[in-house]
Write an enzyme that holds these catalytic residues in place. Structure first.
Site, PDB file in Angstrom:
ATOM      1  N   GLU A   1       0.802  -1.171   0.028  1.00  0.00           N
ATOM      2  CA  GLU A   1      -0.028   0.039  -0.141  1.00  0.00           C
ATOM      3  C   GLU A   1       1.146   1.152  -0.166  1.00  0.00           C
ATOM      4  OE1 GLU A   1      -3.324  -0.103  -0.770  1.00  0.00           O
ATOM      5  OE2 GLU A   1      -2.346  -2.686  -0.536  1.00  0.00           O
ATOM      6  N   HIS A   4       1.085   1.924  -3.827  1.00  0.00           N
ATOM      7  CA  HIS A   4      -0.134   2.733  -4.550  1.00  0.00           C
ATOM      8  C   HIS A   4       0.230   4.680  -4.130  1.00  0.00           C
ATOM      9  CE1 HIS A   4      -1.677  -0.257  -5.545  1.00  0.00           C
ATOM     10  NE2 HIS A   4      -1.328  -1.092  -4.376  1.00  0.00           N
TER      11      HIS A   4
END
Length: 221
Positions: A1, A4
């Site tokens: 994550e 991202h």
């Protein structure tokens, strides 16, 4: 994550995106919630390429940071591939030219539903090659960005492990090299600290004949 979020922060076409990055306790490995500042259904080719690049951030981060690949990014690959295919077949945003190559007509074949295809096998192969080119270019771009900003990638990952959830304000602070304050440790109240007195349990005593009133007849239910 972390991959991202870092890519979304670095790409100029994602400047209007509000980020909330979370490492949940459930089965999901984590997710990055991206909310646009305003609704916009008319996206440019540059914006779509940025979205694909951001979607591939987790997959690229695994390669850059761990030099390995894992199964957790399968949904990101699916989303990126589907969006790239729409760019080729519906939006005319590829080397295939300005032509609509998708079909919305459903046809019933036997016991299964399928979609009719109004182009040749050669065109289908060309579409697949163009989709792969778009996804590969965005993947290389994601790897390049994360390699150039490896220190920020590591800082965001460490912050997520420490705090589980990063808001946009916290995330931008980490990207600037700032250290987030430690979360306060919950204190136990004085009432909870006091040990509760154990309630004595009466000892078991068998019933004797004197405890039963023989004058009362026993009626079986």
């Amino acid at each position: 994550e972390a991959g991202h979020a870092v890519i979304a922060n670095l790409l100029p076409e994602c400047d209007d995106v509000h980020l909330v990055t979370i490492v949940p306790r459930g089965q999901a490995g984590g997710y990055t919630l991206s909310l646009p500042a305003e609704e916009n259904d008319n996206l440019s080719k540059t914006a779509l390429l940025g979205i694909i690049t951001m979607a591939l951030g987790g997959h690229a981060a695994e390669k850059v940071a761990l030099d390995d690949l894992y199964t957790g990014s399968s949904s990101d690959l699916k989303r990126a591939t589907e969006l790239a295919r729409r760019m080729v077949t519906q939006f005319g945003m590829s080397n295939m030219g300005t032509v609509y190559l998708s079909s919305d007509q459903e046809v019933f074949v036997g016991m299964e539903f399928g979609h009719s295809r109004e182009y040749s096998e050669q065109s289908a192969a060309a579409i697949d090659a163009e989709v792969k080119r778009i996804v590969d270019d965005c993947y290389l771009r994601a790897q390049r960005l994360l390699t150039e900003h490896r220190q920020q990638l590591t800082a965001v990952a460490d912050a997520l492990l420490a705090h589980d959830t990063l808001s946009r304000v916290d995330f931008e602070a980490v990207m600037r090299g700032e250290t987030l304050p430690d979360e306060p440790t919950p204190t136990v109240s004085a009432v909870e600290e006091e040990p509760q007195a154990a309630i004595p349990t009466p000892a078991y005593q068998p019933m004797t004949a004197t405890d039963r009133d023989d004058a009362e007849p026993f009626i079986e239910p």
